[in-house]
Every structure is written in structure tokens, then in C-alpha cells.
Design an enzyme around this catalytic site. Structure first.
Site, short mmCIF file in Angstrom:
data_model
loop_
_atom_site.label_atom_id
_atom_site.label_comp_id
_atom_site.label_asym_id
_atom_site.label_seq_id
_atom_site.Cartn_x
_atom_site.Cartn_y
_atom_site.Cartn_z
N SER A 110 -8.97 1.70 -0.98
CA SER A 110 -7.88 0.91 -0.26
C SER A 110 -7.01 0.28 -1.43
CB SER A 110 -8.62 -0.07 0.61
OG SER A 110 -7.89 -0.45 1.44
N ASP A 250 -8.04 6.73 10.34
CA ASP A 250 -8.20 5.81 9.30
C ASP A 250 -6.84 4.89 9.29
OD1 ASP A 250 -7.96 4.44 6.81
OD2 ASP A 250 -8.58 6.39 5.54
N HIS A 277 -11.91 4.23 7.90
CA HIS A 277 -11.45 3.83 6.66
C HIS A 277 -12.50 3.73 5.56
CE1 HIS A 277 -8.56 1.77 3.99
NE2 HIS A 277 -9.16 0.71 3.80
#
Length: 314
Positions: A110, A250, A277
């Protein structure tokens, strides 16, 4: 030191301390994986199962970025203190302090993927490979995709979110409950949520200084200092082989990861069909297989042994 040996400690970073955890043997000559967590303002906990990569003899290094977890907390610092450059310097400092700068692979998840790309674009000599996991290339793309994904939520849920955001009441139970509808769809689809993920989730809210300053109150409501930040201009400078990971569901949608694939000269993409995710938690076996194959290809040459006196008991 065997693969199941764990050493924890801190290293100095200016007047502050960065907490780290090493799983495996840094003196083995095998390039370690350095894990860069998301947020900004999260902790290493939700990525802890990456220690499984050490079972094949490859050391794995986790750390908590400044402001959270086991590292120095600085809740009174102004927004101007919390910059991309600060966290890039912290990462470089950690690599030097642990004696890893001559050979390592970065795994960034991320926000950590963006930070990893920022680091990789400086072409550090010891970087053998980069894994960009579930990470947008720019917050402009991210914010546009968040608007699209939010529009697909039940209308009453998005109405709650929008009403609280307009009123500045994003700390209410009503907002958090509506927020979790999005998270269960696009962040973690497991039920119940794994303990490691919950640990990081609650760490953010125990000290939200960094997350609220740089991101904002939620993944999909980015109003912090990073709202217009992008690594897109830097991506052509990355020479390390790069693996891009994302989940079919995601929040880091194909549109947000596309610049990595278009602009990094040596990049390939793995999509996890049953994941959002967190594919390392949602599809751990396939995740380990894909990442292990990349690591083997990216780190074929042997490395000098790192004396343990450089990093143990810091």
C-alpha cells in the site's frame, strides 16, 4: 541463527528510535526481504505472516515506521514534520544500521509500495528487487477510484459517509460502522478479520497522528498531506526487477497500479482472484508461491555475510 530465531530491537534515527524485527539469519549471505508497511501510520503487525518466507532460509526484516508501533511516537509534531522524505530517510537509515545496504529486496505494501518505489528510483546499488503490493502509483488516481468504488456501495451507506465527512464527524461510531462496509469489500474480505490485521487496525486508532495527518480519516477519504502525491514521474528511473501485486477486489484497482507496469522497465503483474487489499492473508499459499518465485529469480547471486555485531542488540 536458524530461520525460527527472532531478534527484536531498535536503531537510532536522529533523536528518535526505529523498532525492527529480524526473522532468520542476516549473516547467511541470502538477500533479506525488508518489509515496508502501509498507512502511513500503520504497523508491521498485519504483514507478520511474511515471516514464513524465512522458512526457506531467507531472512525477513519488519519494522515500524516512525510515529507508530514500537518506534518513537511524536503526537505533538506539526504536519510539516511528517513527509515522504522523512520516511525515505528512515528506511535508508535502517538498511545502513542493520548492515543490509549491500543486498536486499524491498516488499512495500500500500503506502509502503509507494515509499519503496521512491527509494528504488534512487537506484541504490544493493537493491536486488522491488515488490509493490496493493499500492497506487498516485493519490490522484487513488482518489478518483475511491469515488467510483464508493458509488457502488449501498446508497444509504455512502450517504452516512458523506454526511459525516461534510460535518467533520468522522470519529463517530456511525461513520466507523459504515466505513467497515467498504473495508469488508475492498480491504479484507476474510470473516472474521485476522488477528494480525486487527492489531494494525487498532494501532492506527491508538495513535492516529501520522495516518490522519498524511492520509485522512479513512482509506477512501484522503484529505491529508499526501492527497496529491505521486511516484509516477520517478518510475522510469527504477532499474530493479519489480513485481506488482493486486487483488481482484482491491481498493488498489488496476487503474491505480497501471503506471507501475507502463513506466518501470522490468515489471510484471500478479492478480489474486480471491483477494482484496491483503492477498498475503486472503490467499496465503498462492501469495507465498508467487513471491518466492520472484525472490529466487531476483537474488540469484550470493551476498557477503553480514556480521551480526552490526545489528544484534541495537
Amino acid at each position: 541463527m536458524s530461520a525460527d530465531r527472532v531478534v527484536k530491537g531498535t536503531v537510532p534515527f536522529g533523536e528518535h528510535r526505529t523498532w525492527f524485527r529480524v526473522t532468520g539469519d542476516l549473516s547467511s549471505g541470502v538477500a533479506p526481504v525488508v518489509v515496508v508497511h502501509g498507512g502511513p501510520g500503520s504497523t508491521h503487525d498485519y504483514l507478520l505472516n511474511l515471516t514464513g518466507l524465512a522458512s526457506g532460509g531467507r531472512p525477513v526484516v519488519h519494522y515500524d515506521q516512525l510515529g507508530n508501533g514500537g518506534s518513537s511516537h511524536l503526537p505533538d509534531r506539526a504536519a510539516s514534520f511528517w513527509t515522504v522524505e522523512l520516511f525515505a530517510d528512515e528506511l535508508s537509515n535502517l538498511l545502513d544500521r542493520l548492515g543490509l545496504a549491500d543486498g536486499y529486496v524491498l516488499f512495500g505494501h500500500s503506502w509502503g509500495g509507494m515509499l519503496g518505489a521512491y527509494h528504488a528510483a534512487t537506484r541504490p546499488a544493493g537493491l536486488h528487487g522491488l515488490i509493490v503490493a496493493n499500492s497506487p502509483a498516485s493519490y490522484r488516481l487513488w482518489r478518483a477510484e475511491m469515488d467510483r468504488l464508493r458509488a457502488e456501495l449501498p446508497r444509504e451507506v455512502n450517504d452516512v459517509l458523506l454526511r459525516n465527512e461534510a460535518a467533520g464527524t468522522t470519529d463517530t461510531a456511525e461513520y466507523h460502522e459504515a466505513m467497515r462496509v467498504f473495508y469488508r469489500k475492498h480491504v479484507c474480505r476474510l470473516d472474521p478479520w485476522p488477528r494480525d490485521y486487527l492489531a494494525s487496525f487498532y494501532e492506527i486508532y491508538n495513535d492516529p497522528t501520522v495516518y490522519y495527518t498524511m492520509n485522512g480519516p479513512a482509506e477512501f477519504h484522503v484529505i491529508g498531506t499526501l492527497r496529491d502525491w505521486s511516484v509516477e514521474p520517478l518510475l522510469p528511473d527504477i532499474t530493479a526487477p519489480t513485481l506488482v501485486l493486486s487483488g481482484r477486489h482491491d481498493e488498489a484497482t488496476p487503474a491505480t497500479v497501471a503506471p507501475y507496469l507502463a513506466l518501470i522497465p522490468d515489471a510484471r503483474w500478479e492478480v489474486f482472484e480471491k483477494s482484496s487489499h491483503l492477498p498475503h492473508l486472503e490467499e496465503p499459499e498462492r501469495f507465498t508461491e508467487a513471491v518466492s518465485a520472484f525472490l529466487a529469480a531476483a537474488t540469484q547471486r550470493s551476498l557477503p555475510r553480514v556480521p551480526t555485531t552490526l545489528w544484534e542488540n541495537r
